[in-house]
Design a protein around this motif. Structure first.
Motif, mmCIF file in Angstrom:
data_model
loop_
_atom_site.group_PDB
_atom_site.id
_atom_site.type_symbol
_atom_site.label_atom_id
_atom_site.label_comp_id
_atom_site.label_asym_id
_atom_site.label_seq_id
_atom_site.Cartn_x
_atom_site.Cartn_y
_atom_site.Cartn_z
ATOM 1 N N ALA A 1 -72.957 -137.876 -10.753
ATOM 2 C CA ALA A 1 -74.308 -137.679 -10.324
ATOM 3 C C ALA A 1 -74.524 -136.182 -10.284
ATOM 4 C CB ALA A 1 -74.413 -138.082 -8.990
ATOM 5 N N VAL A 2 -73.798 -135.355 -10.306
ATOM 6 C CA VAL A 2 -74.531 -133.749 -10.445
ATOM 7 C C VAL A 2 -74.950 -133.579 -11.787
ATOM 8 C CG1 VAL A 2 -73.625 -131.594 -9.966
ATOM 9 C CG2 VAL A 2 -73.137 -133.086 -8.162
ATOM 10 N N GLN A 3 -74.367 -134.008 -12.757
ATOM 11 C CA GLN A 3 -74.633 -133.950 -14.256
ATOM 12 C C GLN A 3 -76.072 -134.547 -14.571
ATOM 13 O OE1 GLN A 3 -72.776 -131.736 -15.560
ATOM 14 N NE2 GLN A 3 -71.352 -131.876 -13.684
ATOM 15 N N ARG A 4 -76.404 -135.169 -13.779
ATOM 16 C CA ARG A 4 -78.097 -135.763 -14.116
ATOM 17 C C ARG A 4 -79.030 -134.902 -14.132
ATOM 18 N NH1 ARG A 4 -75.918 -140.966 -10.896
ATOM 19 N NH2 ARG A 4 -74.593 -142.055 -12.428
ATOM 20 N N PRO A 5 -80.269 -135.030 -14.508
ATOM 21 C CA PRO A 5 -81.459 -134.150 -14.310
ATOM 22 C C PRO A 5 -81.849 -134.139 -13.001
ATOM 23 C CG PRO A 5 -81.692 -135.696 -16.014
ATOM 24 C CD PRO A 5 -80.693 -136.188 -15.426
ATOM 25 N N TRP A 6 -82.211 -132.933 -12.662
ATOM 26 C CA TRP A 6 -82.895 -132.564 -11.322
ATOM 27 C C TRP A 6 -83.520 -133.813 -10.531
ATOM 28 C CZ3 TRP A 6 -81.710 -129.860 -7.212
ATOM 29 C CH2 TRP A 6 -81.087 -128.783 -7.270
ATOM 30 N N ARG A 7 -84.663 -134.475 -11.495
ATOM 31 C CA ARG A 7 -85.379 -135.413 -10.726
ATOM 32 C C ARG A 7 -84.572 -136.639 -10.365
ATOM 33 N NH1 ARG A 7 -86.094 -139.418 -14.502
ATOM 34 N NH2 ARG A 7 -85.404 -138.802 -16.555
ATOM 35 N N VAL A 8 -83.361 -136.755 -11.120
ATOM 36 C CA VAL A 8 -82.734 -138.014 -10.648
ATOM 37 C C VAL A 8 -81.755 -137.725 -9.628
ATOM 38 C CG1 VAL A 8 -80.741 -139.556 -11.452
ATOM 39 C CG2 VAL A 8 -82.553 -138.655 -12.813
ATOM 40 N N VAL A 9 -81.155 -136.651 -9.276
ATOM 41 C CA VAL A 9 -80.374 -136.070 -8.417
ATOM 42 C C VAL A 9 -81.331 -135.846 -7.067
ATOM 43 C CG1 VAL A 9 -78.806 -134.286 -7.215
ATOM 44 C CG2 VAL A 9 -78.658 -134.827 -9.980
ATOM 45 N N ALA A 10 -82.371 -135.420 -7.161
ATOM 46 C CA ALA A 10 -83.541 -135.245 -5.942
ATOM 47 C C ALA A 10 -83.650 -136.607 -5.347
ATOM 48 C CB ALA A 10 -84.630 -134.512 -6.502
ATOM 49 N N ARG A 11 -83.798 -137.663 -6.065
ATOM 50 C CA ARG A 11 -84.372 -138.875 -5.396
ATOM 51 C C ARG A 11 -82.977 -139.574 -5.126
ATOM 52 N NH1 ARG A 11 -87.810 -142.711 -4.506
ATOM 53 N NH2 ARG A 11 -86.783 -144.807 -4.739
ATOM 54 N N SER A 12 -82.059 -139.792 -6.009
ATOM 55 C CA SER A 12 -80.866 -140.738 -5.918
ATOM 56 C C SER A 12 -79.811 -139.982 -4.889
ATOM 57 C CB SER A 12 -80.303 -141.131 -7.283
ATOM 58 O OG SER A 12 -79.547 -140.121 -7.665
ATOM 59 N N ARG A 13 -79.741 -138.860 -4.795
ATOM 60 C CA ARG A 13 -78.928 -138.507 -3.783
ATOM 61 C C ARG A 13 -79.305 -137.491 -2.676
ATOM 62 N NH1 ARG A 13 -76.608 -141.391 -6.633
ATOM 63 N NH2 ARG A 13 -74.406 -141.298 -7.481
ATOM 64 N N ILE A 14 -80.083 -136.581 -3.074
ATOM 65 C CA ILE A 14 -80.723 -135.655 -1.833
ATOM 66 C C ILE A 14 -81.782 -136.356 -1.182
ATOM 67 C CG2 ILE A 14 -82.031 -133.381 -1.550
ATOM 68 C CD1 ILE A 14 -80.697 -132.146 -4.316
ATOM 69 N N GLY A 15 -82.804 -136.858 -1.908
ATOM 70 C CA GLY A 15 -83.659 -137.585 -1.262
ATOM 71 C C GLY A 15 -83.335 -138.832 -0.373
ATOM 72 N N ARG A 16 -82.157 -139.767 -0.825
ATOM 73 C CA ARG A 16 -81.768 -140.698 -0.409
ATOM 74 C C ARG A 16 -81.203 -140.463 0.932
ATOM 75 N NH1 ARG A 16 -76.116 -143.166 -1.877
ATOM 76 N NH2 ARG A 16 -76.027 -145.227 -0.682
ATOM 77 N N PHE A 17 -80.102 -139.372 0.981
ATOM 78 C CA PHE A 17 -79.413 -139.059 2.058
ATOM 79 C C PHE A 17 -80.450 -138.382 3.360
ATOM 80 C CE2 PHE A 17 -75.715 -138.873 -0.894
ATOM 81 C CZ PHE A 17 -75.223 -139.779 -0.373
ATOM 82 N N LEU A 18 -81.238 -137.647 2.998
ATOM 83 C CA LEU A 18 -82.052 -137.078 4.024
ATOM 84 C C LEU A 18 -83.190 -138.117 4.514
ATOM 85 C CD1 LEU A 18 -83.461 -133.757 2.159
ATOM 86 C CD2 LEU A 18 -81.740 -133.882 4.051
ATOM 87 N N TYR A 19 -83.491 -138.989 3.641
ATOM 88 C CA TYR A 19 -84.245 -140.401 4.185
ATOM 89 C C TYR A 19 -83.211 -140.968 5.363
ATOM 90 C CZ TYR A 19 -85.791 -145.157 4.265
ATOM 91 O OH TYR A 19 -86.200 -146.451 4.642
ATOM 92 N N LEU A 20 -82.241 -141.379 4.867
ATOM 93 C CA LEU A 20 -81.209 -141.983 5.958
ATOM 94 C C LEU A 20 -80.770 -141.462 7.098
ATOM 95 C CD1 LEU A 20 -78.812 -143.671 3.045
ATOM 96 C CD2 LEU A 20 -80.562 -144.798 4.554
ATOM 97 N N TYR A 21 -80.725 -139.948 6.791
ATOM 98 C CA TYR A 21 -80.328 -139.092 7.892
ATOM 99 C C TYR A 21 -81.540 -139.224 8.857
ATOM 100 C CZ TYR A 21 -79.632 -135.235 10.949
ATOM 101 O OH TYR A 21 -79.611 -134.310 12.268
ATOM 102 N N ALA A 22 -82.885 -138.826 8.421
ATOM 103 C CA ALA A 22 -83.818 -138.898 9.299
ATOM 104 C C ALA A 22 -84.225 -140.262 9.957
ATOM 105 C CB ALA A 22 -85.266 -138.666 8.525
ATOM 106 N N LEU A 23 -84.110 -141.336 9.158
ATOM 107 C CA LEU A 23 -84.352 -142.703 9.585
ATOM 108 C C LEU A 23 -83.336 -143.218 10.987
ATOM 109 C CD1 LEU A 23 -85.616 -145.489 9.505
ATOM 110 C CD2 LEU A 23 -84.051 -145.894 7.810
#
Length: 365
Positions: free
Chosen positions: A90-112
């Motif tokens: 996952a870390v090897q993927r482009p920033w836009r992919v990592v930002a959504r599929s990992r960083i954004g996903r975990f922040l969303y789940l945490y906040a929710l």
């Protein structure tokens, strides 16, 4: 040469790599299954079991608390190491992919789930756990002092760090992460709430990420002798740390955790000799997210229901429960959590467990 080819085939099999399927190491999923059981068990012990008014005349409750403490250097460091192993692709993927599929996903789940926990825990005011009781407290948990859901917050942060420094020499990243872990474990930083775990476990996520081939080789070549050595080293270090009171000595806790992770990986790999057990643990390890986010509200409500009746039992009644209660309640909490998860998916509430938006098929990372 024939022997080398055999060892290569064995390594690929133990690593869980099969044509046409994402790379999933069975031992790693089994290790995650054990970790989530230990997470729930620890919460059961400290947030429910030790809060009961036991009057049985023997120190069994204290024994359970002591046993639970022995797994502290293992549970989350191993969890984050495995998360790092799975994050490599996952870390090897482009920033836009990592930002959504990992960083954004975990922040969303945490906040929710922070909002859900805050609402549900309000119905169990006596349940001993961190909770936001004001808008300012909620804002603090959303930003600088994560709640009991800190694993999700940490993954978002760790993915950000790993992606940002992916081109740097690994030693230049691992060294400061190790120093941060040692400083936090020694109490040299202010660590309210769950910040200590946040600071201490970055090194294990990065180690899993950077050292994946070595970790997989360690698992693939695990032997009974190595299991005996690593388990013995772990027990001896725990005993020495307790005897001399070295828990807060600089560097001691990370060192013990490294040995614990080496033991945990070896034990998980050796579990493959008993597929009836390892397969069940691996299945559990692939569904840790719903257990992690749901189990605390379930435990809080069960605590409210059970605390009074169990505290009011006579000595005989409590004597029948005191030894096995944490195991029974851990199994119940996990079972209820998975049932709630299935029911939520049945009513199309997938958005509680995944970032809404277009779904893409992604290899495990």
């Amino acid at each position: 040469m024939t022997h080398d080819r055999f060892r290569h085939r064995r390594y690929r099999t133990l690593s869980g790599s099969t044509p046409g399927r994402p790379h999933r190491a069975e031992w790693a999923d089994a290790a995650k299954g054990v970790c989530i059981i230990l997470v729930v068990l620890w919460h059961v012990v400290v947030k429910d079991y030790l809060q009961i008014d036991w009057h049985i005349g023997v120190p069994v409750p204290g024994l359970w608390g002591t046993v639970g403490e022995q797994f502290l250097p293992l549970r989350m460091p191993l969890f984050f190491t495995i998360s790092g192993v799975f994050a490599t692709n996952a870390v090897q993927r482009p920033w836009r992919v990592v930002a959504r599929s990992r960083i954004g996903r975990f922040l969303y789940l945490y906040a929710l789930w922070l909002l859900i926990h805050t609402a549900v825990l309000a119905a169990a005011p006596d349940f001993p756990t961190d909770r936001a009781t004001s808008v300012l407290g909620l804002l603090e948990q959303l930003t600088i002092t994560p709640s009991n859901l800190w694993y999700l917050y940490a993954l978002a942060l760790y993915f950000t760090v790993a992606k940002a420094v992916r081109q740097a020499p690994h030693v230049l990243i691992l060294a400061p992460a190790a120093a941060l872990s040692a400083v936090a474990a020694a109490g040299l930083l202010d660590t309210p709430g769950n910040r200590a775990g946040l600071y201490q476990n970055l090194i294990f996520f990065l180690a899993g990420l950077y050292l994946r081939p070595r970790i997989e080789r360690w698992a693939a070549t695990a032997t009974g002798h190595r299991l005996a050595v690593t388990s013995g080293a772990y027990v001896l270090l725990l005993a020495a740390m307790a005897v001399v009171g070295a828990q807060r000595w600089f560097g001691v806790w990370p060192l013990v955790s490294v040995v614990a992770v080496a033991f945990g990986i070896t034990a998980a790999a050796r579990l493959g000799r008993w597929p009836a057990l390892s397969n069940r643990l691996a299945t559990l390890g692939r569904i840790t997210l719903p257990i992690y986010v749901i189990h605390m509200p379930v435990l809080a409500l069960l605590h409210r229901l059970l605390l009074g009746p169990i505290s009011g039992l006579d000595q005989v009644g409590q004597g029948l429960l005191v030894l096995g209660y944490p195991i029974l309640l851990t199994g119940l909490v996990i079972g209820v959590s998975l049932t709630v998860h299935r029911e939520l998916l049945a009513v199309h509430a997938r958005w509680l467990f995944a970032l809404p938006g277009p779904r893409r098929v992604e290899a495990a990372g």
